[in-house]
Design an enzyme around this catalytic site. Structure first.
Site: not given
Lengths: 566, 566
Positions: A103, A168, A199, A225, A228
């Protein structure tokens, strides 16, 4: 204002017409004003430096398994840039690839600008930078673009990931690793920079291990990055994008607070991004002082139920009503229900039952639920019950992510208040108003902090690759000090790792950094929230400023964490 | 930062502890930075001036009826401030009341600050200013507070209406007019300033007429407030709050555009405020260049149906898909369906049927709908059908306002695309994402334009009252020029009026200023939208800046309208 007018020094950057629509040919005044600024650099990056190794590194857990998974990287030291002169000795250029993964987060373009400018300054124009398109799939399918000054310029200090876009996909199977090898061989890459979350950085480390095991020259460096804020550790005090996103959400929350107080008749339930961790909600709470903020990690630690969370909110609404306030602002992390064990249990049972049985109208199917789950199901508002039963993903599973937590809570609180009204325990007026602040924050113009931080992260990645490092994550520290005093280095990705057992195998994972209930940000929040609940201590942070006295503030979470460390 | 620390010159303003929670004791850095600034004034207000009458005024329509309704005010001239000296002659103070009416709009506090500062400067501290609490009800119930320097200071340049709060009550019945008379007599008011939208200014004019008819000394001046931008005319080129609200929405839209382009997989349907007029949607379109913006006034003029609006959107989505773009941004005014005649017809029929009949499951009741309404009902997504049938207001009527237009359009477009897919006319991927930008914009920190404009409107109101004017609306013009060159005066409220026939009586109304399809803003939009639809000309306006080169931009609507006038 036309893009070509934007460049004040008279140089005209051609709009790449071959890629119609991929980027804007026009800029707003504020965007234009951001294109031009020159970014400050940590002083160690402004002068000749050496890259100095630290002591051997550890892991977050299970060192034996990590050692097996990363035999060529395990235990390698972190690196730190120090004033010196070796960096000037390199006379050949570097060939580097860069990829955006996952994202968007404000600042991604500046990481790329930082890598590019580092190469320009330190390898005398002899280097090449390639951007892989659309995320890791671009590596696997060898879809890339050469990043030149003209190509990069329009994205400097701009939000979004539209320079090369993101994706993704993951590089996981042996076949995919082979594709990645072929691509980096074809482009003859000395280095690859992976800009992503936990991840993606795990993936970066696996690539580093793989390339090194095969004696390939390509090194891999990660960059932290995620808006959140859940990818961080001592050496990597922040993930980029968190600062800007929180400031944008806090601006909106502050406005809603003004609205709440001005009209005096709404409870605003604001859902904020953050599925696995509640850092955004906590930061926004510290910036705006809402009446209530629910922190998922605390809910989990206290093994709270949906009923107890509802009760907590309802109690405060009742007390406020007695003080004459029938309005308020409540912040909720989008991942709230993932933190509540009983909800997970209910979902698991529902998936089981719905896979086998018909949902009869008489509700006989409910007898198959365990007692606790049955009670929880009955406690849920009707609309949520229906949603759970009707909306299924392609595998037939209940779609938890689709539940609008803020609307669910409004309905549950309303039910609870109605019951208390019947019992003459509450006599107020309740009107809930729901909000979701999400997409608006991921692609904002980077704050000065994120712009500067990302630029330094990009420089650091370049410096680490130049000195032959691999399997490190770009690390910039001392962030509460002026930019000049920031430290620059790299941290062994294996040192952030642990393993999880999946399908009978150990899989390496970078553990998400959750909100620590003993950490300084949460403790500050916890010490103030009772006051915020009843009094109205609303703060309105206002729009992000790029110039003037308020332009260089950094977020509360980082300030408090760094203060606690010092 | 504590409020008492905010005042840089060392003066400490006490926090009124008697009103707990009514205002914040703490300020963010940006809020604090805004408290201190000194606002520029039009030069005519900085020096001695005369208030000069213009020619007799006309009305917007039905002069005979307006003359009957406002016998003491009809035809009175507008007024203009000109350099002079008469204003300095007044040696006695003024007693003035002020009220905020209706929904919040950024800048309201500065109107009050402007009135206050005018009185301080021009009546040598001999005046009193009273704020009526909670809107017009405060006048009727004589609930007020004396507005002193200490009381006003914390609200200077701040958003919201929380200084004295607002309300939506109207002074309508003879009894209520009597209450208003009692209040202004009790407070011995020389003047009353009504800050509000079209209805509130109509109410202000009725009060002015009433007071004058009874030979009372209290004069009434209105001020143009509404973020919707639908209260304006040649002499009153803008309503305050529109500028800030649009900039806030445009910031968010610009961010969503970056997101759309970066991920490349969502169509964002953004609903914006504006029920009666689509000025906000038009302004946001001009500021951000979305792929589609629906303007309600155009839909009405072309007698479009819901099906044709859906078809228009679907056509563009199909064309974009052929170009490889399966993403986009679409702006929708919240009042869209109010502009569609067939929807109004369906709602009317539904209200009739639902009041009398049972809705049978077999759908026999639908036979009572006219053919066109029946077809429209069947065209609506199932969820909307249910909503129309189930959610009724206390009078049993369908709740049109509760329909989430953006979600309805997403579903209808999706249905239409699926049909085209079946016919092999479309081969793309469609994923709709809905947004509603509303409350976040009403209470933002006022932009420099709104801060300055409101301050001048307040000064103008004070000056008009000082010179004995009544039934005028505070008017500040030449807004595209630097503040120093703005013109200041008042416009006869009756000149904005027309009458509507209600319950067999003529009622005065200020006609809402709708988007003019021949006006410069719409024409610019119409000339560019085909290009925006297929190419991606997205602009990201970024956050409102208070200092620096981009701080004093005014909105496109105003710029274009003033340009067209010039």
């Amino acid at each position: 204002m036309a893009y070509t007018k934007a460049n004040g020094n008279g140089r005209v950057f051609p709009v790449p017409a071959a890629v119609p629509g991929r980027f804007a040919s026009e800029y707003s005044e504020v965007q234009t004003s951001r294109l031009h600024i020159s970014l400050p650099l940590p002083s160690v990056l402004k002068n000749p430096f050496d890259v100095v190794d630290g002591p051997p590194s550890f892991t977050a857990g299970n060192p034996e398994e990590i050692a097996k998974l990363f035999p060529n990287l395990f235990g390698q030291p972190s690196a730190m840039l120090m004033p010196g002169d070796s960096s000037e000795r390199l006379d050949k250029g570097l060939r580097i690839g860069v990829v955006l993964s996952g994202g968007q987060a404000p600042g991604g373009h500046n990481v790329i600008s930082g890598i590019f400018d580092f190469l320009q300054r330190r390898t005398k124009g002899k280097s090449k930078l390639y951007g892989f398109r659309g995320g890791p799939i671009g590596i696997m399918k060898c879809k890339y673009v050469e990043l030149t000054e003209d190509f990069i310029y329009p994205y400097r200090n701009q939000g979004g990931f539209d320079m090369i876009c993101s994706g993704r996909d993951k590089i996981e199977t042996p076949e995919q690793f082979k594709q990645a090898e072929e691509t980096v061989r074809k482009l003859d890459l000395d280095g690859l920079v992976v800009i992503g979350g936990d991840d993606s950085n795990t993936n970066a480390c696996l690539l580093a291990q793989n390339f090194r095991a095969k004696n390939m020259k390509t090194r891999v460096i990660g960059c932290p990055k995620t808006i959140d804020g859940d990818l961080k550790c001592k050496e990597v005090p922040a993930s980029f994008g968190f600062d800007t996103a929180c400031k944008l959400y806090a601006e909106m929350i502050g406005n809603v607070m003004k609205d709440a107080r001005s009209t005096g008749k709404y409870y605003h339930f604001v859902r904020l991004m953050g599925r696995a961790a509640s850092h955004i909600t906590l930061e926004c709470a510290l910036e705006t002082h809402p009446n209530i903020a629910i922190i998922g990690e605390e809910v989990a630690a206290n093994k709270q139920t949906l009923k107890s969370v509802t009760g907590y909110i309802t109690d405060i609404i009742c007390k406020r009503s007695e003080l004459g306030y029938n309005y308020g602002v409540i912040l909720i992390p989008e991942g709230l229900i993932d933190f509540i064990p009983e909800v997970q249990q209910l979902i698991a049972e529902l998936n089981e039952i719905l896979a086998q049985d018909v949902v009869d109208k008489e509700g006989l199917w409910k007898k198959k639920l365990r007692r606790q789950s049955h009670e929880l199901f009955e406690f849920l508002p009707e609309a949520i019950q229906e949603q759970l039963l009707l909306e299924r993903d392609p595998h037939g599973n209940v779609q938890v992510a689709k539940i609008e937590t803020e609307n669910m809570l409004i309905q549950m609180v309303e039910n609870e208040l109605n019951e208390r009204k019947q019992e003459y325990k509450y006599n107020g007026q309740f009107r809930g108003q729901s909000h979701f602040f999400g997409y608006e924050g991921r692609c904002g113009l980077p704050s000065n902090f994120d712009a500067n931080y990302c630029y330094a992260l990009g420089f650091a990645a370049g410096a680490l690759l130049q000195s032959g490092k691999t399997g490190l994550i770009s690390s910039v520290g001392n962030l509460a000090a002026p930019v000049e005093e920031w430290t620059v280095g790299g941290t062994a990705l294996t040192s952030l790792m642990d393993v999880e057992r999946r399908h009978g195998k150990f899989k390496p994972v970078i553990k998400k950094a959750l909100v620590e209930l003993e950490g300084a940000p949460f403790k500050k929040f916890a010490s103030l929230r009772d006051d915020w609940a009843l009094m109205n201590r609303y703060l309105s942070p206002g729009p992000v400023q790029f110039v003037g006295p308020t332009a260089n503030m950094i977020n509360q979470t980082l300030l408090l964490e760094l203060g606690a460390q010092a």
